[in-house]
Write a protein that holds these residues in place. Structure first.
Motif, PDB file in Angstrom:
ATOM      1  N   ALA A  78       8.115   1.323  15.895  1.00 45.13           N
ATOM      2  CA  ALA A  78       7.875   0.402  17.015  1.00 45.13           C
ATOM      3  C   ALA A  78       6.460   0.497  17.596  1.00 45.13           C
ATOM      4  O   ALA A  78       5.824  -0.530  17.854  1.00 45.13           O
ATOM      5  CB  ALA A  78       8.915   0.620  18.104  1.00 45.13           C
ATOM      6  N   PRO A  79       5.903   1.696  17.801  1.00 50.36           N
ATOM      7  CA  PRO A  79       4.552   1.751  18.390  1.00 50.36           C
ATOM      8  C   PRO A  79       3.469   1.151  17.489  1.00 50.36           C
ATOM      9  O   PRO A  79       2.401   0.765  17.981  1.00 50.36           O
ATOM     10  CB  PRO A  79       4.322   3.260  18.591  1.00 50.36           C
ATOM     11  N   ARG A  80       3.711   1.055  16.180  1.00 48.58           N
ATOM     12  CA  ARG A  80       2.701   0.560  15.253  1.00 48.58           C
ATOM     13  C   ARG A  80       2.909  -0.910  14.878  1.00 48.58           C
ATOM     14  O   ARG A  80       2.143  -1.460  14.100  1.00 48.58           O
ATOM     15  CB  ARG A  80       2.710   1.398  13.964  1.00 48.58           C
ATOM     16  N   MET A  81       3.941  -1.523  15.431  1.00 53.79           N
ATOM     17  CA  MET A  81       4.271  -2.892  15.060  1.00 53.79           C
ATOM     18  C   MET A  81       3.526  -3.891  15.938  1.00 53.79           C
ATOM     19  O   MET A  81       3.287  -3.634  17.117  1.00 53.79           O
ATOM     20  CB  MET A  81       5.790  -3.117  15.170  1.00 53.79           C
ATOM     21  N   THR A  82       3.184  -5.024  15.341  1.00 56.64           N
ATOM     22  CA  THR A  82       2.628  -6.116  16.127  1.00 56.64           C
ATOM     23  C   THR A  82       3.749  -6.779  16.927  1.00 56.64           C
ATOM     24  O   THR A  82       4.938  -6.547  16.677  1.00 56.64           O
ATOM     25  CB  THR A  82       1.958  -7.160  15.229  1.00 56.64           C
ATOM     26  N   ARG A  83       3.363  -7.630  17.874  1.00 57.68           N
ATOM     27  CA  ARG A  83       4.372  -8.317  18.680  1.00 57.68           C
ATOM     28  C   ARG A  83       5.294  -9.161  17.811  1.00 57.68           C
ATOM     29  O   ARG A  83       6.505  -9.181  18.002  1.00 57.68           O
ATOM     30  CB  ARG A  83       3.681  -9.197  19.723  1.00 57.68           C
ATOM     31  N   LEU A  84       4.738  -9.861  16.837  1.00 57.19           N
ATOM     32  CA  LEU A  84       5.566 -10.713  15.990  1.00 57.19           C
ATOM     33  C   LEU A  84       6.481  -9.887  15.103  1.00 57.19           C
ATOM     34  O   LEU A  84       7.634 -10.256  14.860  1.00 57.19           O
ATOM     35  CB  LEU A  84       4.675 -11.617  15.138  1.00 57.19           C
ATOM     36  N   GLU A  85       5.989  -8.764  14.598  1.00 58.14           N
ATOM     37  CA  GLU A  85       6.845  -7.889  13.797  1.00 58.14           C
ATOM     38  C   GLU A  85       7.980  -7.340  14.644  1.00 58.14           C
ATOM     39  O   GLU A  85       9.128  -7.230  14.180  1.00 58.14           O
ATOM     40  CB  GLU A  85       6.009  -6.744  13.225  1.00 58.14           C
ATOM     41  N   ARG A  86       7.679  -7.024  15.896  1.00 56.21           N
ATOM     42  CA  ARG A  86       8.714  -6.515  16.786  1.00 56.21           C
ATOM     43  C   ARG A  86       9.797  -7.573  17.021  1.00 56.21           C
ATOM     44  O   ARG A  86      10.992  -7.279  17.022  1.00 56.21           O
ATOM     45  CB  ARG A  86       8.071  -6.105  18.121  1.00 56.21           C
ATOM     46  N   LEU A  87       9.368  -8.814  17.203  1.00 52.97           N
ATOM     47  CA  LEU A  87      10.338  -9.885  17.416  1.00 52.97           C
ATOM     48  C   LEU A  87      11.203 -10.105  16.188  1.00 52.97           C
ATOM     49  O   LEU A  87      12.416 -10.282  16.273  1.00 52.97           O
ATOM     50  CB  LEU A  87       9.604 -11.177  17.774  1.00 52.97           C
ATOM     51  N   ARG A  88      10.564 -10.105  15.009  1.00 55.31           N
ATOM     52  CA  ARG A  88      11.329 -10.344  13.781  1.00 55.31           C
ATOM     53  C   ARG A  88      12.372  -9.264  13.553  1.00 55.31           C
ATOM     54  O   ARG A  88      13.489  -9.540  13.125  1.00 55.31           O
ATOM     55  CB  ARG A  88      10.384 -10.415  12.587  1.00 55.31           C
ATOM     56  N   THR A  89      12.011  -8.020  13.816  1.00 59.45           N
ATOM     57  CA  THR A  89      12.932  -6.932  13.514  1.00 59.45           C
ATOM     58  C   THR A  89      13.972  -6.691  14.595  1.00 59.45           C
ATOM     59  O   THR A  89      15.051  -6.192  14.307  1.00 59.45           O
ATOM     60  CB  THR A  89      12.150  -5.622  13.298  1.00 59.45           C
ATOM     61  N   GLN A  90      13.667  -7.065  15.826  1.00 61.83           N
ATOM     62  CA  GLN A  90      14.579  -6.767  16.922  1.00 61.83           C
ATOM     63  C   GLN A  90      15.374  -7.969  17.401  1.00 61.83           C
ATOM     64  O   GLN A  90      16.248  -7.827  18.247  1.00 61.83           O
ATOM     65  CB  GLN A  90      13.798  -6.167  18.104  1.00 61.83           C
TER      66      GLN A  90
END
Length: 490
Positions: free
Chosen positions: A231-243
């Motif tokens: 999570a700390p290394r993810m971009t905002r869009l990656e965070r949205l896609r995965t969560q």
């Protein structure tokens, strides 16, 4: 578009202006993907024709489109078309094109640029200008090692194609790309993490998320634990896609701050939540949408006076498998943006479904645009904005007739400025579908571009000539490239 040759403008000038606007609308909305009413192959065939036609007949306009709000898909196609046909350009055109290409590539996502470089290599486009553009773009990248790990194939192809020398961290980049087993270890932290990740789980967490996913699967790491760790290394869009899926199954929203998201992407995210989640988090989501709308409005906030909007949430706004709910998201984002642009308490939204709760909109029902336009005009707005795919079907054609009568009989002095923005490309018509010849129509992909699109839409109304359109393009080119001079698209 209805225009008549006036003054010194020739019929050819007016035809050229129409062709320009046709291409701009297509380049803003079309992505070659399936739409609600047209298949992907029809979209691609239509785009292929338009790109070839405009590039051959209006090359400088074709290049100038890079300075407009065209989408990334078409920007890449324009860049490739210009580089593949470099022999057709004059020295002056090449200079202007070079500045435009460099400015546009710097604004594109890196994965698209690397894909473009691979396409140029496959097409054997290897002239000096192409190599220089590749070299300059790569030199401007902030972290060569990061690109070597995350975009390994793309960087490798670009280096080979442009005959570049790699002077990266400690001279290790060349060995990393072309002889990955030659060095027992790397001095650069990220390159060494990639090497260790092949056999060591702890190193996976040091890599970019998309690279780490492959290693996590190889090591059999639990998906939930892996995502939480990354999570700390993810971009905002990656965070949205995965969560996103986790949020749908729980009472909470993803661990992401929605207030920093762009308006249209935030609207897409809101529509991806089920009804119960939107109700539970109504205040938070509404605050985020209004904050994003205020950022998008910028200096225009509160300057549009009385505004009425007709917003299409009919069944066709569900989009397609490739562009799911995209038309509805654009309408929802435009709703909040228009609220920010209007004067305080001077905004009237009218959804085709009749809903009064924008946060809970869903795609359903017919498209009674004509009825909603009548309702909107009864409020005597200074501006009427229609956001729709243009398929007026309840009853068919009523919207066009209402607008024609309004413009020719009831408001010939144009006290109300009416504009139609359409988020869906009509492959059969080579343009976005229009409601009326008396009302300007512009293609739209992101609601954030609405103020600029309203400006360019006026050229399709026939009240300004080709000279004004070309002057507008000149200004956009100069502003985009930062040259302070007009790179004339005429």
């Amino acid at each position: 578009m209805t225009t008549a040759a006036t003054g010194t403008e020739t019929f050819a000038d007016l035809v050229a202006a129409e062709d320009v606007l046709l291409f701009v609308n297509a380049a803003i909305t079309a992505t070659g993907q399936r739409e609600f009413r047209s298949q992907a192959y029809r979209q691609r065939l239509s785009l292929d024709f338009l790109h070839e036609y405009v590039r051959v007949n209006y090359r400088r306009v074709y290049a100038a489109s890079l300075a407009l709000d065209i989408n990334d898909h078409n920007a890449v196609r324009v860049v490739r078309g210009l580089l593949e046909s470099a022999a057709d350009a004059s020295p002056e055109e090449k200079r202007t094109e070079g500045r435009l290409i460099a400015a546009r590539l710097s604004a594109l996502p890196p994965q698209r640029v690397y894909r473009l470089f691979r396409e140029l290599r496959a097409a054997k486009v290897n002239n000096r200008r192409t190599r220089a553009i590749m070299r300059d773009w790569l030199a401007a990248r902030p972290d060569a090692a990061h690109d070597a790990v995350k975009y390994r194939a793309g960087l490798k192809a670009a280096v080979r194609h442009a005959h570049l020398r790699l002077d990266g961290p400690g001279g290790e980049l060349g060995a990393f790309l072309f002889q990955p087993g030659a060095l027992p270890r790397y001095e650069h932290r990220l390159l060494e993490a990639w090497r260790r990740a092949h056999y060591e789980q702890d190193a996976v967490g040091e890599l970019p998320f998309t690279v780490a996913e492959g290693f996590a699967a190889r090591h059999g790491m639990a998906r939930e634990a892996f995502v939480e760790r990354m999570a700390p290394r993810m971009t905002r869009l990656e965070r949205l896609r995965t969560q996103g899926q986790r949020a749908a199954a729980s009472d909470g929203l993803p661990d992401t701050d929605p207030t920093g998201m762009p308006l249209t992407r935030l609207a897409l995210y809101v529509l991806s939540l089920d009804r119960d989640a939107r109700v539970r988090h109504r205040a938070e989501l509404t605050r985020a949408l209004r904050a994003a709308a205020r950022r998008a409005a910028g200096p225009h906030a509160g300057s549009w006076g009385r505004v009425a909007a007709v917003l299409d949430d009919s069944y066709s706004s569900s989009g397609s498998g490739e562009k799911r709910r995209r038309p509805l998201a654009v309408a929802l984002a435009c709703h909040y943006l228009l609220e920010a642009l209007a004067g305080p308490g001077e905004y009237t939204p009218l959804w085709t479904s009749g809903t009064g709760d924008p946060l809970l909109v869903r795609p359903w029902g017919p498209t009674p645009l004509g009825t909603r336009i009548v309702d909107a005009l009864e409020h005597a707005p200074e501006r009427l904005v229609i956001v729709s795919d243009g398929w007026d079907n309840a009853p068919p054609g009523l919207a066009g007739e209402v607008l024609r009568v309004w413009r020719t009989r009831l408001d010939p002095d144009r006290r109300t400025a009416v504009v139609h923005v359409n988020p869906v490309y009509d492959a059969d018509g080579f343009d976005v579908r229009r409601l009326s010849a008396s009302v300007p129509t512009a293609g739209i992909r992101d609601a954030e571009d609405l103020p600029a699109l309203v400006e360019i839409a006026r050229f399709s109304e026939g009240r300004t000539g080709a000279a004004e359109l070309y002057a507008y393009l000149d200004r956009r080119v100069a502003r985009f490239t930062g040259t302070g001079e007009e790179g004339g698209p005429r």
